[in-house]
Design an enzyme around this catalytic site. Structure first.
Site, PDB file in Angstrom:
ATOM      1  N   LEU A  38       0.824  -1.212   0.000  1.00 37.04           N
ATOM      2  CA  LEU A  38       0.000   0.000   0.000  1.00 37.04           C
ATOM      3  C   LEU A  38       0.854   1.256   0.000  1.00 37.04           C
ATOM      4  CD1 LEU A  38      -3.174   0.730   2.040  1.00 37.04           C
ATOM      5  CD2 LEU A  38      -1.199   2.250   2.346  1.00 37.04           C
ATOM      6  N   ASN A  40       0.655   5.511   0.342  1.00 39.75           N
ATOM      7  CA  ASN A  40      -0.181   6.685   0.577  1.00 39.75           C
ATOM      8  C   ASN A  40       0.593   7.958   0.270  1.00 39.75           C
ATOM      9  OD1 ASN A  40       0.634   5.483   3.262  1.00 39.75           O
ATOM     10  ND2 ASN A  40      -0.224   7.316   4.101  1.00 39.75           N
ATOM     11  N   ASP A  41       0.858   8.827   1.190  1.00 43.81           N
ATOM     12  CA  ASP A  41       1.297  10.185   0.855  1.00 43.81           C
ATOM     13  C   ASP A  41       2.569  10.250  -0.006  1.00 43.81           C
ATOM     14  OD1 ASP A  41      -0.491  10.249   2.937  1.00 43.81           O
ATOM     15  OD2 ASP A  41       0.794  11.370   4.289  1.00 43.81           O
ATOM     16  N   GLN A  57       5.007   7.197   1.180  1.00 46.91           N
ATOM     17  CA  GLN A  57       4.602   6.387   2.319  1.00 46.91           C
ATOM     18  C   GLN A  57       4.239   5.015   1.790  1.00 46.91           C
ATOM     19  OE1 GLN A  57       3.873   7.451   6.074  1.00 46.91           O
ATOM     20  NE2 GLN A  57       5.808   7.917   5.088  1.00 46.91           N
ATOM     21  N   TYR A 100       6.794   8.084   9.265  1.00 52.20           N
ATOM     22  CA  TYR A 100       5.643   8.768   8.689  1.00 52.20           C
ATOM     23  C   TYR A 100       6.091   9.929   7.793  1.00 52.20           C
ATOM     24  CZ  TYR A 100       1.723   6.326  10.943  1.00 52.20           C
ATOM     25  OH  TYR A 100       0.765   5.416  11.300  1.00 52.20           O
ATOM     26  N   SER A 101       5.103  10.668   7.319  1.00 48.49           N
ATOM     27  CA  SER A 101       5.356  11.635   6.248  1.00 48.49           C
ATOM     28  C   SER A 101       6.307  12.752   6.654  1.00 48.49           C
ATOM     29  CB  SER A 101       4.032  12.233   5.779  1.00 48.49           C
ATOM     30  OG  SER A 101       3.294  11.219   5.142  1.00 48.49           O
ATOM     31  N   ARG A 159       2.758  15.659  13.429  1.00 57.89           N
ATOM     32  CA  ARG A 159       3.507  14.950  12.372  1.00 57.89           C
ATOM     33  C   ARG A 159       3.559  15.732  11.062  1.00 57.89           C
ATOM     34  NH1 ARG A 159      -0.946  11.481  13.532  1.00 57.89           N
ATOM     35  NH2 ARG A 159      -2.677  11.794  12.100  1.00 57.89           N
ATOM     36  N   ASP A 160       4.294  15.153  10.131  1.00 55.99           N
ATOM     37  CA  ASP A 160       4.354  15.587   8.728  1.00 55.99           C
ATOM     38  C   ASP A 160       5.135  16.896   8.551  1.00 55.99           C
ATOM     39  OD1 ASP A 160       2.663  13.419   8.565  1.00 55.99           O
ATOM     40  OD2 ASP A 160       0.846  14.621   8.358  1.00 55.99           O
ATOM     41  N   GLU A 218      -3.478  17.455   8.988  1.00 53.57           N
ATOM     42  CA  GLU A 218      -2.321  16.684   8.541  1.00 53.57           C
ATOM     43  C   GLU A 218      -1.626  17.396   7.378  1.00 53.57           C
ATOM     44  OE1 GLU A 218      -4.134  12.771   7.645  1.00 53.57           O
ATOM     45  OE2 GLU A 218      -3.287  12.083   9.536  1.00 53.57           O
TER      46      GLU A 218
END
Ligand code: FRU
Length: 475
Positions: A38, A40-41, A57, A100-101, A159-160, A218
């Protein structure tokens, strides 16, 4: 888990899954998608000395969210991409539930990554560290560890990080949830990439006249464009209002002016970036020739994810195409990056009544339309588009329920650019004033069928594949 154990699992997942994923008829021809697992970002989007780098991600071990890795692609032309060694694996204690991002900057001639180390505890609580890594000579990344701890007054949802250089300093914005469970964006300043000072809340719920505006924001991204400062962010927890906020989570922007001394942004109202079904967590970068590019995740973290058909083939989600941003009269316009014309095969031009339009293949194609009047376009059996009574409707079959569902835009349609891939549609309305991005899952053939009284002027190009390693001609 140790880096070596994670690498063993990653290798096995690729060895067992890659052929199956490549055999999926819904796999994109020219959009970026994960080899297995999978995605994602989009993260760490940057133009370096050797070309563009886009990280993502990635859970390579399953079609599920979880302890994310950073996958890595590079490109010299923004169109044709190749895989690079996986950049980050969640092997350290401070990132054990996911790298994470975050973002990338060039510093001392090297790509540096600033990302969130996500940590979850058995009692359900969590914390987050903002971490630094730097590219070394063999192209891999050396982790330098956490550089920002959880600030007081916020939950573990911080985050991010998105970093940029302004004057003599580095600046960084972070998505956050405060102790009252309201979404915020935090702003930091640093003399270097290791030492950061919290300036305060850039904006968020309760700032700039926003009132309640979601429980978490986010993926913030702040940049200067055409004389204004633009903040892109993804608030979670907004309720639908008419045609606005139709998706579970939003992705949009504020236009305003940044005060770098205080770290505060004064801004106007929130506008969604995309009116389609799937667009989230985008990231921008500034190219060396001065363009602001954006790439989004053509997905959303919601319950429909669990029934996406590509999971049967062991992969899930894709990016949008890279787009150029401009700010016109306070509104962000998005256009496919000009480089994408390199994917075009021989073009077809046609003019006449919609119902007499030639039958074209919609599996991997670009169309440019200047229609006058009412028309409807079917994309195989799983989606259609129509412009009737000043309303553009994008309708698709929901893959979970099998029901038709729609998104709308109201206005005077002058032109429309459609970018089609095996399981995605991107619509650019009136030169990019409005965009709609969506996944859909048609049968293997996607004949484009026209009806309606409109006079159409149409240009069409088939589009060729974008992965350098996997480039196979379409049959
Ligand atoms: C957005 C997001 C980010 C987070 C990442 C985890 O989709 O939830 O906030 O860092 O995905 O993969």
């Amino acid at each position: 888990m140790s880096e070596l154990t994670l690498l063993h699992k990653l290798a096995r997942s690729l060895m067992t899954g890659q052929l199956r994923a490549a055999a999926d008829p819904h796999r994109p021809h020219w959009h970026l998608a994960p080899p297995v697992g999978l995605l994602n970002d989009p993260v760490g989007f940057v133009e370096a000395d050797d070309g563009y780098h886009l990280f993502y991600q990635w859970n390579p071990l399953a079609c599920a969210h979880g302890a994310k890795f950073w996958g890595h692609w590079s490109s010299t032309d923004l169109v044709h991409w190749q895989h690079e060694p996986v950049a980050l694996l969640p092997s350290e204690a401070y990132e054990r539930n996911g790298c994470y991002s975050g973002s990338a900057v060039l510093h001392q001639g090297r790509v540096h990554l600033i990302y969130t180390g996500n940590v979850k505890y058995d009692d359900g609580s969590r914390t987050a560290y903002q971490c630094l890594a730097r590219q070394i000579d063999d192209g891999t990344f050396e982790k330098l560890g956490p550089v920002i701890d959880l600030p007081d007054g916020y939950t573990g949802h911080v985050r991010d990080p998105k970093v940029w250089r302004q004057g003599d300093h580095w600046y960084l914005v972070l998505g956050a949830q405060d102790a009252q469970l309201k979404g915020q964006v935090l702003c930091y300043r640093g003399d270097d990439l290791q030492h950061w000072q919290l300036l305060g809340e850039l904006t968020g719920s309760g700032h700039n006249g926003l009132g309640e505006f979601g429980y978490m924001w986010e993926c913030p991204d702040l940049f200067e464009l055409d004389g204004s400062d633009v903040l892109i962010c993804c608030p979670q927890g907004l309720s639908p209002q008419g045609d606005r906020y139709q998706n579970l989570f939003q992705s949009g922007y504020f236009v305003g002016q940044m005060d770098y001394a205080s770290g505060r942004l004064t801004h106007g109202e929130f506008t969604e970036l995309d009116l389609g079904f799937e667009f989230y967590a985008p990231q921008t970068t500034l190219t060396r020739d001065g363009r602001r590019l954006i790439v989004g995740w053509m997905g959303l973290p919601d319950d429909n994810e669990a029934s996406q058909p590509t999971r049967d083939y062991g992969w899930q989600h894709q990016m949008t195409c890279p787009r150029e941003l401009r700010l016109v009269a306070g509104r962000l316009y998005q256009q496919p990056a000009r480089e994408l014309t390199a994917l075009r095969g021989p073009g077809t031009r046609w003019q006449g009544p919609a119902e007499a339009a030639p039958l074209l293949d919609g599996r991997s194609a670009e169309l440019f339309l200047q229609p006058q009047g009412h028309w409807q376009l079917t994309l195989g059996e799983s989606a259609w588009l129509a412009y009737v009574n000043h309303t553009l409707t994008l309708c698709r079959r929901n893959w979970r329920t099998g029901e038709w569902e729609s998104r709308h835009w109201h206005g005077e349609l002058m032109d429309l650019r459609l970018l089609l891939d095996a399981s995605s549609i991107e619509l650019f309305i009136n030169g990019g004033e409005v965009v709609m991005s969506s996944r859909y899952f048609p049968g293997e053939a996607v004949p484009l069928g026209w009806t309606g009284s409109a006079e159409l002027r149409l240009e069409y190009w088939p589009l060729s594949p974008c992965m350098l390693e996997w480039a196979t001609p379409m049959s």
